[in-house]
Design a protein around this motif. Structure first.
Motif, short mmCIF file in Angstrom:
data_model
loop_
_atom_site.label_atom_id
_atom_site.label_comp_id
_atom_site.label_asym_id
_atom_site.label_seq_id
_atom_site.Cartn_x
_atom_site.Cartn_y
_atom_site.Cartn_z
N ALA A 236 0.84 -1.21 0.00
CA ALA A 236 0.00 0.00 0.00
C ALA A 236 0.87 1.26 0.00
CB ALA A 236 -0.93 -0.02 1.22
N LEU A 237 1.97 1.25 0.75
CA LEU A 237 2.86 2.43 0.78
C LEU A 237 3.46 2.68 -0.60
CD1 LEU A 237 4.74 1.68 4.15
CD2 LEU A 237 3.15 3.57 3.74
N ILE A 238 3.87 1.62 -1.28
CA ILE A 238 4.47 1.76 -2.62
C ILE A 238 3.40 2.25 -3.61
CG2 ILE A 238 5.48 0.43 -4.53
CD1 ILE A 238 6.84 -1.31 -2.25
N GLU A 281 13.78 4.69 -1.17
CA GLU A 281 14.02 6.13 -1.07
C GLU A 281 12.73 6.94 -1.09
OE1 GLU A 281 18.16 5.74 -3.47
OE2 GLU A 281 16.92 7.46 -4.01
N ILE A 282 11.84 6.59 -2.03
CA ILE A 282 10.61 7.39 -2.18
C ILE A 282 9.70 7.18 -0.96
CG2 ILE A 282 8.56 7.79 -3.62
CD1 ILE A 282 10.82 8.56 -5.34
N GLY A 288 8.39 8.66 5.77
CA GLY A 288 9.32 8.50 6.90
C GLY A 288 9.44 7.07 7.37
N ILE A 289 9.15 6.13 6.48
CA ILE A 289 9.20 4.70 6.86
C ILE A 289 10.29 4.00 6.05
CG2 ILE A 289 7.92 2.50 6.76
CD1 ILE A 289 5.36 4.16 7.22
N GLU A 290 11.15 3.25 6.74
CA GLU A 290 12.25 2.55 6.06
C GLU A 290 11.81 1.12 5.72
OE1 GLU A 290 16.64 1.42 7.33
OE2 GLU A 290 16.17 3.55 7.62
#
Ligand SMILES: Cc1cc2nc3c(=O)[nH]c(=O)nc-3n(C[C@H](O)[C@H](O)[C@H](O)COP(=O)(O)OP(=O)(O)OC[C@H]3O[C@@H](n4cnc5c(N)ncnc54)[C@H](O)[C@@H]3O)c2cc1C
Length: 314
Positions: A236-238, A281-282, A288-290
């Motif tokens: 979902a983040l991507i 990176e994006i 702010g999540i690695e």
């Protein structure tokens, strides 16, 4: 990277020892350069003999299961790659006990146990890995995982074969002690399953298969690229970062599922790594999540930490 003849391995395996074996066909990504030396191990004894031979010949070694959670570099791997083809398993229906060689295919074990009404491994039908790879990763899906059913495993460690109880593997979400202790190799795994009606277990298998068909791409890949960060879905983040459909060379962030990078035509490991770096990176910049890779990146001299990846070019 032609190797000189390794005497101990030649003595144990003779013509079964292969030189410069291309590794792409041994991985689900279909990517990877040659193994300097390669043995297809048919039994638990083969695995042990291959490791002992490599140690005697002073060579690094690595055990590969079904190659469904690795991205191997084009430069290949130095030393010996042991492909685990020790794939037998037995099922004691009454006791619900399944005894697997570590190369047993999870989809076969999942399907055959579900067929006779044993419950606990239905989720495994969609995971194209080996039992040993599953123990390493604590593979799982649909709310189940290896740690739920593992009783014990036979491992090779410090030059000896021992039976280790499940708790010794310190399983957590997609992780185990085996990822930190690479000298420990899984030779076999015993699973305790429950009893249910075959209608129930087969219905679960069908619904899990349907879910995968509906939500996941079919092109060569390695399943989820990143672990889900606590409280978030990596896919979902991507997706929210607008990265679905991004392409580098022959590698593509699947338009169907953001956490899948697929090989859509002669992708190289560099193509996939570029997308891994870009997504990291994006997502870090936007949220702010690695993101931490779930797949293992393997270079000529061993595993590569994600922090060692070069930054993505725009
Ligand atoms: C289409 C697709 C869908 C997937 N879906 C899922 C999913 O839903 N859930 C999930 O958890 N995973 C999933 N995966 C990832 C993968 O199938 C699992 O992580 C699986 O457990 C990996 O097993 P393997 O035998 O392929 O391991 P490999 O990729 O061969 O190896 C992975 C690592 O384990 C080590 N290893 C392998 N065997 C042994 C052994 N016997 N002893 C010690 N170390 C060993 C290797 O050296 C390597 O470091 C998916 C993959 C694909 C391609």
């Amino acid at each position: 990277m032609k190797s000189s003849t390794p005497p101990a391995l030649e003595r144990s395996f003779g013509s079964r020892l292969r030189y410069d074996e291309p590794l792409g066909p041994h991985t689900s990504f279909r990517i990877g350069g040659p193994a300097e030396l390669f043995i297809a191990a048919r039994t638990r004894d083969d695995i042990v003999d291959a490791i002992a031979g490599a140690v005697a010949d002073g060579l690094p070694w690595l055990v590969l299961g079904r190659g469904s959670n690795v991205l191997i570099d084009e430069q290949g791997i130095r030393g010996l790659v042991i492909r685990n083809d020790a794939s037998g398993f037995t099922i004691d229906r009454e006791a619900g006990l399944v005894r697997c060689d570590s190369g047993a295919r999870l989809p076969s074990v999942g399907a055959q146990t579900a067929k006779i009404g044993l419950t606990g491994l239905e989720w495994a039908v969609g995971i194209p890995g080996s039992a040993g790879g599953g123990v390493v990763m604590n593979a799982g899906a649909h709310g189940g995982c290896i740690a739920d059913v593992l009783v014990s495993a036979e491992v090779w460690t410090n030059g000896a074969r021992v039976i280790a109880a499940a708790r010794e593997f310190e399983h957590a979400y997609r992780s185990s002690r085996l990822q930190r202790d690479r000298g420990m190799v899984v030779l076999g795994a015993d699973f305790q399953l429950g009893s249910a009606s075959p209608e129930e277990t087969l219905a679960r298998v069908q619904s899990f298969r349907r879910h995968r068909q509906d939500t996941q791409p079919v092109d060569p890949g390695a399943g989820s690229i990143f672990r889900n960060p606590p409280g978030h879905s990596a896919g979902a983040l991507i997706d929210q970062a607008g990265l679905k459909g991004t392409r580098r060379g022959g590698a593509l962030i699947s338009p169907k599922h953001g956490n899948f990078i697929v090989n859509v035509g002669a992708a190289t490991s560099a193509d996939v790594r570029a997308l891994v770096s870009l997504a990291r990176e994006i997502v870090a910049a936007r949220f702010g999540i690695e993101l931490q890779p779930e797949i293992e990146l393997i270079g000529p001299t061993g595993r590569i930490d994600a922090s060692q990846l070069t930054p993505a070019s725009p």
